[in-house]
Design a protein around this motif. Structure first.
Motif, short mmCIF file in Angstrom:
data_model
loop_
_atom_site.label_atom_id
_atom_site.label_comp_id
_atom_site.label_asym_id
_atom_site.label_seq_id
_atom_site.Cartn_x
_atom_site.Cartn_y
_atom_site.Cartn_z
N GLU A 96 -12.63 10.38 7.04
CA GLU A 96 -12.21 11.49 8.00
C GLU A 96 -10.81 11.53 8.55
N LEU A 97 -10.35 10.03 8.87
CA LEU A 97 -8.87 10.00 9.35
C LEU A 97 -8.00 10.43 8.04
N SER A 98 -8.53 9.98 6.66
CA SER A 98 -7.24 10.12 5.64
C SER A 98 -6.86 11.45 5.50
N SER A 99 -7.41 12.52 5.30
CA SER A 99 -6.83 13.77 4.95
C SER A 99 -6.16 14.30 6.51
N ARG A 100 -6.12 13.75 7.41
CA ARG A 100 -5.47 14.00 8.94
C ARG A 100 -4.26 13.25 9.12
N LYS A 131 -5.90 7.48 2.03
CA LYS A 131 -4.81 7.67 1.05
C LYS A 131 -3.69 7.94 1.65
N VAL A 132 -2.71 7.27 1.52
CA VAL A 132 -1.46 7.30 2.12
C VAL A 132 -0.39 8.00 1.28
N LYS A 176 0.76 -1.27 0.11
CA LYS A 176 0.08 0.09 0.12
C LYS A 176 0.64 1.29 -0.09
N THR A 177 1.99 1.19 0.37
CA THR A 177 2.80 2.39 0.74
C THR A 177 3.99 2.51 -0.34
N VAL A 178 3.85 1.55 -1.30
CA VAL A 178 4.94 1.76 -2.45
C VAL A 178 4.67 3.11 -3.15
N PRO A 210 4.10 8.87 0.68
CA PRO A 210 5.24 8.26 0.56
C PRO A 210 6.03 8.29 1.80
N THR A 211 5.86 9.26 2.77
CA THR A 211 6.63 9.42 4.07
C THR A 211 5.98 8.53 5.09
N MET A 212 4.80 7.71 4.73
CA MET A 212 4.27 7.03 5.61
C MET A 212 4.48 5.49 5.68
N MET A 213 4.30 4.80 6.86
CA MET A 213 4.69 3.22 6.66
C MET A 213 3.32 2.69 7.14
N ALA A 214 3.06 1.41 6.70
CA ALA A 214 1.88 0.76 7.16
C ALA A 214 2.11 -0.74 6.74
N SER A 215 1.38 -1.51 7.57
CA SER A 215 1.53 -2.83 7.27
C SER A 215 0.33 -3.61 8.16
#
Length: 595
Positions: free
Chosen positions: A374-378, A401-402, A244-246, A404-409
Motif C-alpha cells: 500500500e505504501l509503494s504506490s504512494r 517499487k523505488v 536498491k535505488t540504482v 530514480p529520484t528517491m534515496m534509500a539505505s
C-alpha cells in the motif's frame, strides 16, 4: 584570549566542509563541547540519545551526502558505545571520522577512571587511529583522518586527551626537523581501467548470450549507464540491497533484490545466465550467484581488494562505476537476439503479480506485505527511505517499487538492528527539504527507535519540511530470527527468546507531540499512509501485523523444507498459524500468475 586545541579542531573541521557532528556529551570531551558551543555558526552539534546512535547517524549522513561525516564521544563507555555504528560504516564503506576523548595524559597508564587503551580499541574498525599528545600534532592528524576517510571510504579515529583539548593551539608547526606540515582538502580522482582491460571485458560481454547484471551501492549515481549497458547486452538487472535505488523497479528487465530477501526472477537470472557483470557490489552469498564455471565474469569496482572475491572473474576492472561504464559502452555490441531478455521481462511481470497476490492474502490481523504494498504506490518522488534489520527488510526489498529520484539505505554489511530510526534522523538533517520514511520492526523499535523518537521531538520543528514518518510492524515477535530458527536451524520458535512485550507505539508518539496512527484493519492501511504522508508533523504508524506470515525465500531448497518441517514437528507453539499462512502464501505463487 588564546585559541585552544579544541577551537582549532572545530575550525579545521569547518575547513574540511563539516557542518554538523553527531554525538553525546561527557567529561572527556568538555573542551571539544566548549569549542562547538563557540562555533555554532559554522558547525552544529546534533545530540543523539546514545553514542551508538550518533555513529549510526554519521554513517547514514555519509551515505546520503557522499561526504565524510563526524561523530564525537567521551572517553571510557562513550567511546565503547560508538563501536557498533562505526562497524556499520566500515562494513558499508562509508567515510566516518570518530573524535573521541581520553583521560589527561598524566593519568594514562595508572588504571584511572574511564581509562581505556583507545588506539587498541579502535584499531580493528578504523583504517587510521591516532592519539594527539601535543598541540602541534592536531593539524596533521585531523587532516589525515579526514583525507583517509574520504579517499578510502572508511572509518578513521582521532583520540584527544582532555588536557590537550584545552592547551594553546599551534596552528602552524615550527619549520624544523620532526614536524609535519599538512593541508586540508581532497578531491577524488577519475578512476577508469586501462583501454586493454576495457576491451577484454567488452569481448567477454559481447560473446555472452545470456547476460546478467548485479549492481550494488557502488553503482549509485550510474543508473543511466547501467540501463544503457543492459539494453545493449539484452541483460537483466538484479540489485543488492544497498543498490536498491540504482535503477527503478518499474524497468521491465529489473529483477529486483537478490539473496535470501530477494526475488524469484533474480534467482532465475543467476541460475540461467552464461555471463555475469557485477558493478559496484560486494554481495557475499555465493549460493545466489551462478555456479562456478557456469558463467564468464566481469567485475567493476573502485576498490581492488573487492575484485575477484565473490566469483571467479575473467576481467576485473578497477574504476568508478559511472566513468567505467561510460568507457565500456562504446565497445559493446547491440545484441539483436532478445529471447533471453524477453524471458526475464516475463518473469518480472509474473513476479509482481505474485507479490500482489501474496500481499492481499488475509492474515491475523494484517499481512505485513500489504503494509508495504500500500505504501509503494504512494511513495513521494523525492523521499528518503530507511529500514531496519529484520523482517521489515524482507518486505522493503521485495514490495517497494523505488524510482530514480528517491534515496534509500539500511545497515547492509553489518545488518545491525536498531539503525532504522537514527538513519532516518540523519537523512532529515542531510536533506531537510525531503520527506523521510523509516520502516522498522518492533524489536528494533524497542532496542533503539523509541529513544531516538525523543531526538526527533527535540529537532523536528527546525526542519525545513516536517514530513517524517516511522512505520512500526508490531507483531510482538523478533520475527526474522524466529523464521531463521525454523528454516535454517530446524528449531521451533523459542518463545522466551523471541516474544516481545507489547508496547503502545502510537500512543507513545502522541505523548511526544506527534501524530500516532494505530492500524489493525488492512482496509484502512491506504488511508493511514495518506494521512501520514500529508501530515505537517512527524507521524508514527503502528501496524498490527501477523508474525506467522512467512518471508518465503526466492527458492526453497530441500534442506530448508526439511528444517521447516522439523521445526513444526518439534512442537512450534505457532504451528497452526504458520501452516495456514504458509499455504496461503504458497497459493499466491500460482494465483498471481493467473490474475
Amino acid at each position: 584570549m588564546s585559541k585552544s586545541v579544541a577551537d582549532f579542531l572545530v575550525e579545521r573541521l569547518t575547513k574540511w566542509g563539516v557542518n554538523r557532528v553527531f554525538g553525546y556529551p561527557g567529561e572527556g570531551i568538555n573542551g571539544i563541547l566548549g569549542a562547538l558551543d563557540k562555533h555554532q555558526d559554522s558547525i552544529r552539534f546534533i545530540q543523539a540519545r546514545h553514542e551508538e546512535m550518533a555513529a549510526f547517524m554519521a554513517c547514514a549522513h555519509a551515505k546520503f551526502t557522499s561526504q565524510a561525516s563526524v561523530c564525537v564521544a567521551t572517553s571510557g563507555g562513550g567511546a565503547v558505545h560508538l563501536l557498533n555504528g562505526l562497524y556499520d560504516a566500515a562494513k558499508d564503506h562509508q567515510p566516518v571520522v570518530a573524535i573521541v576523548g581520553q583521560q589527561s595524559r598524566n593519568a594514562l597508564g595508572g588504571t584511572y577512571q574511564q581509562e581505556i587503551d583507545l588506539p587498541a580499541l579502535f584499531k580493528d574498525v578504523a583504517a587510521y587511529v591516532q592519539m594527539v599528545v601535543a598541540p602541534a600534532q592536531m593539524r596533521h592528524v585531523i587532516d589525515r583522518a579526514m583525507r583517509i576517510a574520504q579517499a578510502e571510504r572508511t572509518v578513521t579515529c582521532v583520540v584527544i586527551p582532555l588536557d590537550v583539548q584545552s592547551m594553546e593551539a599551534v596552528e602552524t608547526p615550527p619549520r624544523e626537523h620532526g614536524t609535519v606540515h599538512s593541508g586540508a582538502g581532497y578531491q577524488p580522482p577519475r578512476t577508469v581501467p586501462a583501454a586493454a582491460d576495457l576491451q577484454r571485458a567488452a569481448d567477454i560481454l559481447n560473446q555472452g548470450e545470456r547476460v546478467a547484471m548485479l549492481v550494488g551501492a557502488g553503482a549509485l549515481g550510474a543508473g543511466d549507464e547501467v540501463l544503457q549497458t543492459a539494453n545493449l547486452l539484452g541483460a537483466g538487472i538484479a540489485k543488492a540491497l544497498l543498490g536498491k535505488t540504482v535503477v527503478a523497479d518499474d524497468e521491465p528487465n529489473v529483477t529486483g533484490a537478490i539473496g535470501l530477501l530477494g526475488t524469484k526472477p533474480s534467482w532465475q537470472l543467476m541460475k540461467e545466465c552464461d555471463t555475469l557483470l557485477m558493478v559496484g557490489s560486494g554481495f557475499p552469498y555465493s549460493e545466489f550467484l551462478p555456479e562456478e564455471g557456469q558463467a564468464r565474469g566481469v567485475q567493476i569496482d573502485i576498490e581492488p581488494r573487492m575484485l575477484n572475491l565473490r566469483y571467479p572473474m575473467e576481467a576485473s576492472l578497477v574504476g568508478d562505476s559511472k566513468a567505467t561504464l561510460r568507457e565500456l559502452i562504446p565497445l559493446l555490441e547491440h545484441k539483436e537476439e532478445r529471447a533471453w531478455q524477453e524471458q526475464i521481462k516475463e518473469n518480472v511481470r509474473d513476479w509482481w503479480k505474485i507479490l500482489k497476490a501474496r500481499a492481499m492474502k488475509s492474515a491475523n490481523p494484517i499481512n505485513p506485505q500489504r503494509v508495504f504494498w500500500e505504501l509503494s504506490s504512494r511513495l513521494p518522488d523525492n523521499c528518503i527511505i530507511t529500514t531496519d534489520a529484520g523482517s521489515a527488510a524482507n518486505w522493503y526489498a521485495r514490495d517497494l517499487k523505488v524510482r530514480p529520484t528517491m534515496m534509500a539505505s539500511l545497515s547492509g554489511g553489518l545488518a545491525s538492528m536498531g539503525s532504522g530510526v537514527p538513519y532516518a534522523i540523519a537523512a532529515k538533517f542531510a536533506h531537510p527539504e525531503r520527506p523521510v520514511i523509516a520502516l522498522v520492526g518492533d524489536g528494533a523499535m524497542q532496542m533503539n527507535g523509541n529513544a531516538e523518537l525523543v531526538t526527533v521531538q527535540k529537532y523536528w520543528q527546525s526542519w525545513q519540511d516536517p514530513h517524517f514518518v516511522v512505520l512500526v510492524l508490531n507483531n510482538r515477535d523478533l520475527n526474522q530470527v524466529t523464521w531463521e530458527q525454523r528454516v535454517l536451524a530446524g528449531d521451533p520458535r523459542f518463545k522466551d527468546s523471541q516474544a516481545l512485550p507489547d508496547f503502545p507505539y502510537a500512543d507513545y508518539a502522541k505523548l511526544l507531540g506527534f501524530e500516532g496512527i494505530l492500524v489493525d484493519d488492512p482496509e484502512k492501511l491506504g488511508s493511514a499512509w495518506d494521512q501520514a504522508l500529508n501530515a505537517r508533523r512527524p507521524v508514527l504508524i503502528e501496524a498490527r501485523t501477523d508474525a506467522d506470515v512467512p518471508p518465503l525465500p526466492p527458492h526453497l531448497t530441500l534442506e530448508q523444507v526439511k528444517a521447516y518441517l522439523s521445526a513444526l514437528l518439534k512442537g512450534d507453539p505457532d504451528a497452526a498459524g504458520v501452516i495456514a499462512s504458509s499455504i496461503k502464501q504458497a497459493s499466491g505463487n500460482w494465483l498471481g500468475k493467473n490474475t
